[in-house]
Design a protein around this motif. Sequence first.
Motif, PDB file in Angstrom:
ATOM      1  N   ILE A 120      -9.490  51.376  46.278  1.00  0.00           N
ATOM      2  CA  ILE A 120      -8.634  52.067  47.304  1.00  0.00           C
ATOM      3  C   ILE A 120      -9.074  53.390  47.669  1.00  0.00           C
ATOM      4  O   ILE A 120      -9.242  53.678  48.977  1.00  0.00           O
ATOM      5  CB  ILE A 120      -7.266  52.349  46.855  1.00  0.00           C
ATOM      6  CG1 ILE A 120      -6.358  51.016  46.417  1.00  0.00           C
ATOM      7  CG2 ILE A 120      -6.305  53.075  47.571  1.00  0.00           C
ATOM      8  CD1 ILE A 120      -5.143  51.147  45.658  1.00  0.00           C
ATOM      9  N   MET A 121      -9.587  54.263  46.688  1.00  0.00           N
ATOM     10  CA  MET A 121     -10.295  55.737  47.185  1.00  0.00           C
ATOM     11  C   MET A 121     -11.548  55.272  48.261  1.00  0.00           C
ATOM     12  O   MET A 121     -11.563  56.054  49.065  1.00  0.00           O
ATOM     13  CB  MET A 121     -10.944  56.002  45.834  1.00  0.00           C
ATOM     14  CG  MET A 121     -11.476  57.603  46.078  1.00  0.00           C
ATOM     15  SD  MET A 121     -11.833  58.289  44.532  1.00  0.00           S
ATOM     16  CE  MET A 121     -13.413  57.122  44.210  1.00  0.00           C
ATOM     17  N   PHE A 122     -12.379  54.249  47.891  1.00  0.00           N
ATOM     18  CA  PHE A 122     -13.421  53.887  48.796  1.00  0.00           C
ATOM     19  C   PHE A 122     -12.813  53.515  50.094  1.00  0.00           C
ATOM     20  O   PHE A 122     -13.568  53.940  51.326  1.00  0.00           O
ATOM     21  CB  PHE A 122     -14.586  52.971  48.172  1.00  0.00           C
ATOM     22  CG  PHE A 122     -15.364  53.781  47.099  1.00  0.00           C
ATOM     23  CD1 PHE A 122     -16.394  54.721  47.342  1.00  0.00           C
ATOM     24  CD2 PHE A 122     -15.288  53.412  45.831  1.00  0.00           C
ATOM     25  CE1 PHE A 122     -17.204  55.281  46.596  1.00  0.00           C
ATOM     26  CE2 PHE A 122     -16.039  53.825  44.818  1.00  0.00           C
ATOM     27  CZ  PHE A 122     -17.116  54.918  45.082  1.00  0.00           C
ATOM     28  N   GLY A 123     -11.919  52.767  50.282  1.00  0.00           N
ATOM     29  CA  GLY A 123     -11.249  52.523  51.262  1.00  0.00           C
ATOM     30  C   GLY A 123     -10.995  53.708  52.226  1.00  0.00           C
ATOM     31  O   GLY A 123     -11.100  53.858  53.300  1.00  0.00           O
ATOM     32  N   HIS A 124     -10.100  54.772  51.585  1.00  0.00           N
ATOM     33  CA  HIS A 124      -9.951  55.829  52.372  1.00  0.00           C
ATOM     34  C   HIS A 124     -10.975  56.766  52.622  1.00  0.00           C
ATOM     35  O   HIS A 124     -11.076  57.403  53.703  1.00  0.00           O
ATOM     36  CB  HIS A 124      -9.044  56.622  51.567  1.00  0.00           C
ATOM     37  CG  HIS A 124      -7.621  56.077  51.261  1.00  0.00           C
ATOM     38  ND1 HIS A 124      -6.856  55.720  52.387  1.00  0.00           N
ATOM     39  CD2 HIS A 124      -6.780  55.727  50.161  1.00  0.00           C
ATOM     40  CE1 HIS A 124      -5.782  55.011  51.917  1.00  0.00           C
ATOM     41  NE2 HIS A 124      -5.396  55.210  50.643  1.00  0.00           N
ATOM     42  N   ILE A 125     -12.233  56.750  51.820  1.00  0.00           N
ATOM     43  CA  ILE A 125     -13.239  57.367  52.189  1.00  0.00           C
ATOM     44  C   ILE A 125     -13.927  56.770  53.499  1.00  0.00           C
ATOM     45  O   ILE A 125     -14.368  57.526  54.458  1.00  0.00           O
ATOM     46  CB  ILE A 125     -14.041  57.514  50.877  1.00  0.00           C
ATOM     47  CG1 ILE A 125     -13.750  58.498  50.006  1.00  0.00           C
ATOM     48  CG2 ILE A 125     -15.862  57.848  51.573  1.00  0.00           C
ATOM     49  CD1 ILE A 125     -14.467  58.242  48.641  1.00  0.00           C
ATOM     50  N   ALA A 126     -13.915  55.463  53.633  1.00  0.00           N
ATOM     51  CA  ALA A 126     -14.551  54.648  54.704  1.00  0.00           C
ATOM     52  C   ALA A 126     -13.928  54.992  55.978  1.00  0.00           C
ATOM     53  O   ALA A 126     -14.582  55.396  57.185  1.00  0.00           O
ATOM     54  CB  ALA A 126     -14.572  53.295  54.524  1.00  0.00           C
ATOM     55  N   SER A 144     -15.403  49.669  63.216  1.00  0.00           N
ATOM     56  CA  SER A 144     -16.177  49.133  62.015  1.00  0.00           C
ATOM     57  C   SER A 144     -15.722  49.732  60.592  1.00  0.00           C
ATOM     58  O   SER A 144     -15.525  49.131  59.710  1.00  0.00           O
ATOM     59  CB  SER A 144     -17.598  49.247  62.261  1.00  0.00           C
ATOM     60  OG  SER A 144     -18.057  50.577  62.181  1.00  0.00           O
ATOM     61  N   ALA A 145     -15.821  51.039  60.884  1.00  0.00           N
ATOM     62  CA  ALA A 145     -15.194  51.868  59.521  1.00  0.00           C
ATOM     63  C   ALA A 145     -13.492  51.361  59.108  1.00  0.00           C
ATOM     64  O   ALA A 145     -13.097  51.213  58.148  1.00  0.00           O
ATOM     65  CB  ALA A 145     -14.996  53.389  59.791  1.00  0.00           C
TER      66      ALA A 145
END
Length: 499
Positions: A98-104, A112-113
């Motif tokens: 989830i954290m990396f999803g928000h970073i993306a 794409s992001a």
Amino acid sequence: MENKSNADKFFLGQPRGLSTLFFTEMWERFSYYGMRAILLFYMYYAVSKGGLGFDQGTAASIMSIYGSLVYMSGVVGGWLSDRVWGSRRTVFIGGILIMFGHIALSLPFGSSALFASIALIVVGTGLLKPNVSEMVGGLYSETDHRRDAGFSMFVFGINLGAAVSPWAVPFAANGFGFHAFGNEMNFHAGFSLAAIGMFLGLLQYYFDGKKYLSKESLYPQDPIEKENLRPIITWSVIGVIALAVVIALMGVTGNLDINNIIWIITIVVIALPIIYFVMMLSSKKVNKVERSRVWAYVPLFIAAAIFWAIEESGSVVLALFAADRTVLHIGGWHFAAANFQTLNPLFIMILTPFFVWLWSSWKKQPSSPGKFSVGLVFAGASYLFMALPGIINGTTSGRVSPWWLVGSWFIVEIAEMLISPIGLSVTTKLAPKAFQSQMMSMWFLADAAGQAVNAQIVKLYSANTEVAYFLIVGLVSVAFGILLLFFVKPIHRLMDGVD
């Protein structure tokens, strides 16, 4: 077990482990609902205003199917917890994704992001949410009278994070100002704040969980045997290949577009709980009493899906109503349409202490099916209330008082207090032993099914259909609530000793 003893009353009369799970979910919901508060606007705002320039109807449909996918993925998370990792590890892995999803999403890489972020958050939330809730149930014995009150407090923690984020995240996206969205937005700054929230949740969960969560949560409830793993992998690969073939055929025939993909997902989401019910009812691991309880859960599941279809519309239909039809100021105080998203969790926090007291002190309270039926009537009433501005004014053009939205949210949150914490609690009580986390996934599949239906019907919402839209959906909910009331006693008998 020590952590299930009534003597463990460290956290406001509840087990100490509830505090760990309370704050973990608080931060996770801060990140998720903060992101959702601005995502719809990010998708349909023009590129010149910092958005992606999607069509408004398409953006609304994506919002609904996104929410549906988030809750559908709980099926995988529940299975991995029960059979492979155990709930504690599954939750932690989910939080990282989830954290990396928000970073993306915080990166300026366009659509794409966006779709990469959706994939990461969908998988991560599927791993995290059903298993956090299952661990809450594991803090109590089946006869512990504090269970419903504990789940109500847990839901309060969820909504504490969700109440703050619709102000904090839009505040960051709006150039750190409390006012209506300007001509150009920095949405990525808002998404960055959501990522920070999830990071704080992970820190709290990792260190506090070591001290206060049961060691049982480190191990799967029903570990999978090696000989059973191969066919699962085989069927998973077949499923992925079949999906790839369908997508390829859609591309070759010129039918590969977002609307058709949303249709496919809708069909899968609605079919999945049917398959799951059949699997549990036919499983040799489910005894006669457990099978009866699963049957009792079927009408509650349908009721929950109808409720969530209305409740989850807050970030879609009501968000559009806030942006297009609502006066965005009260006196000299100006605010953004995204800020209305705080009403859902705010009213839950206001109402929770009352309902905690009610369920703790009301000795002859209605059964869970009875609470569900009344909740559905309130949910439908919240939509009937939203039809009134168009009916009274005789038009759906122009802007109306923000108090219409405030009133509608208040009504639907009464419904949520009658359905959401009670549904979480009754799901853990009705779950067969071999399907504990997976049964909790069924609760989230009800939300997924409701939002999948929303993904289709939200396309019908416009200024011209506003009154009819609210009236029809509201009346369906009220009618089913009344129907459910007549079946309360038969359903309660099927629950076989569970209140």
